[in-house]
Design a protein around this motif. Structure first.
Motif, short mmCIF file in Angstrom:
data_model
loop_
_atom_site.label_atom_id
_atom_site.label_comp_id
_atom_site.label_asym_id
_atom_site.label_seq_id
_atom_site.Cartn_x
_atom_site.Cartn_y
_atom_site.Cartn_z
N ASP A 232 0.90 -1.33 -0.25
CA ASP A 232 -0.22 0.09 -0.28
C ASP A 232 0.99 1.46 0.03
O ASP A 232 1.45 2.03 1.29
N GLU A 233 1.50 1.47 -1.42
CA GLU A 233 2.18 3.08 -1.52
C GLU A 233 1.59 4.15 -1.02
O GLU A 233 0.27 4.40 -0.81
N GLY A 234 2.57 4.48 0.39
CA GLY A 234 1.82 5.96 1.00
C GLY A 234 1.38 5.28 1.75
O GLY A 234 0.28 6.27 2.27
N GLY A 235 1.03 4.67 1.86
CA GLY A 235 -0.66 3.95 2.95
C GLY A 235 -2.02 4.35 2.54
O GLY A 235 -2.56 4.42 3.39
N ARG A 236 -1.70 4.80 1.03
CA ARG A 236 -2.72 5.48 0.97
C ARG A 236 -4.46 4.59 0.77
O ARG A 236 -5.82 5.46 1.32
N PHE A 237 -4.49 3.56 0.33
CA PHE A 237 -5.78 2.69 0.49
C PHE A 237 -5.80 2.61 1.78
O PHE A 237 -6.78 2.50 2.08
#
Length: 399
Positions: A232-237
């Protein structure tokens, strides 16, 4: 044959030239997330902080990642599959070493040793074994550098967990004279090191450390299922969802979380099957995928905060390292869980604040452990792992 992705370019160097004693070591770490290998070239000198000369990251090809993931569970023809995966893994390690040699502008004869963790496929210290696959003999052959591997087995043989091994290194570089600190590693599994004020190498018995529970291992699994990404790149999801409290309560209903240290864990427990069993109590209509991701981040935060409250209530700062340090949602989850605990007000920072980038810490630790092995100096902390005493860790494969 497992596809290892990138061909290795062998350095041209006479095999029998002895290494010099300038203290350059390589550290290689491939963790539970199975995304690739982090490497570091570092020079150690007595009385000085480690000097990082270069770092590198080499990703795993999909075929290798799949082979390593399949070896996490029992299956057909495991011995051959492990042997092939080990050789492919060593080839990726060799590529990483070549990148380090190039970036640091050093020849193989200047490197005292490569410290390589290997890839954990089973971790069962309660049964007396832990398994980190690798082919260190092949790595030594491909690089013409001494290789130190298999760090965990000696600690397990002495009755320990074999993990975590990095607290001894944390004590060397992150300790403070003025405050108790917690170093939190967010790899596939989360673990903490508790560093009492004024800790140094002579008081290692006062250092504690242990695994807390899942971190990226479940977050990555869920991200791959629902957004087709390895993480989850950058925690965006996760940021797009909301914590589902009943699910969080169900996830927290796991005996490991109440177990007293020393303790360690891995994919043997926290895997897709464990998560699916917890999710089975809820209907699809109850749980949006993003809400599950947010709840998994909250699980990591709560399990870490609980252990800090239980064992380090006097801590004044938490410093985060590992791949999860790049996920703002995980850092927010830890901060929020601490705010609800008895250690409210403790700042959560990355190890950048202490001068060490988060992605350097574990590979640095295994370079340091290689140095300890070469010097025939113990590398474990019995108070952390539960071993019967201090032990020299690692097996040396001469170049």
């Amino acid at each position: 044959m497992v596809d290892c992705g990138t061909n290795y370019e062998e350095p041209s160097v006479p095999r029998n030239t002895p290494p010099t004693s300038d203290g350059i070591y390589f550290g290689l770490m491939s963790g539970t997330s199975l995304d690739g290998v982090d490497g570091i070239a570092v020079e150690f000198a007595a009385g000085k902080p480690p000097l990082v000369l270069a770092d590198a990251f080499v990703s795993f090809a999909d075929g290798l990642r799949g082979a390593l993931l399949a070896l996490q569970q029992p299956g057909e023809n495991e011995i051959e599959r492990e042997a092939l995966a080990s050789s492919a893994l060593a080839s990726r390690y060799a590529v990483c070493c070549h990148e380090l040699l190039r970036s640091a502008n050093v020849g193989p004869t200047r490197v005292r040793a490569i410290g390589v963790h290997g890839q954990t496929v089973r971790h069962r210290p309660e049964k007396g074994y832990t398994r980190q696959i690798n082919n260190p003999a092949l790595l030594a052959e491909m690089t013409h550098i001494d290789v130190v591997a298999d760090f965990r087995s000696r600690d397990v043989a002495a009755g320990g967990q074999g993990a975590p091994l990095v607290p001894a290194f944390h004590a060397q570089i992150f300790g403070s004279d003025d405050e108790t600190r917690v170093v939190c590693n967010l790899g596939g599994i989360s673990n903490i090191t508790i560093l009492p004020a004024a800790v140094d190498a002579s008081v290692g018995a006062s250092v504690r450390g242990f695994d807390c529970g899942p971190a990226n291992v479940l977050l990555d699994e869920w991200a791959f299922r629902h957004i087709g990404m390895p993480y989850d790149e950058g925690g965006r999801f996760g940021a797009s969802g909301t914590v589902h409290q009943p699910l969080l309560n169900a996830l927290l209903d796991e005996p490991f979380f109440e177990q007293a240290p020393p303790k360690s864990t891995g994919r043997d427990l926290f895997n897709a099957a464990w998560l699916d069993a917890k999710l089975a109590a809820f209907s699809d209509a109850e749980l949006k995928p993003a809400d599950v991701q947010a709840t998994l981040a909250a699980l990591t935060g709560v399990t870490i905060a609980r252990e800090i409250e239980r064992h380090a209530s006097d801590c004044r700062a938490v410093y985060v390292c590992g791949g999860g340090a790049r996920n703002p949602q995980l850092l927010k989850a830890i901060d929020a869980a601490l705010a609800r605990s008895g250690v409210n007000g403790v700042p959560v920072r990355t190890t950048d604040a202490l001068g060490v980038p988060p992605h350097h810490v574990e590979s640095l630790a295994f370079a340091w452990l290689a140095m300890r092995c070469v010097e025939r100096t113990p590398g474990n902390l019995p108070a952390v792992t539960g071993a019967a005493g201090e032990r020299i860790l690692g097996a040396i494969y001469p170049r």
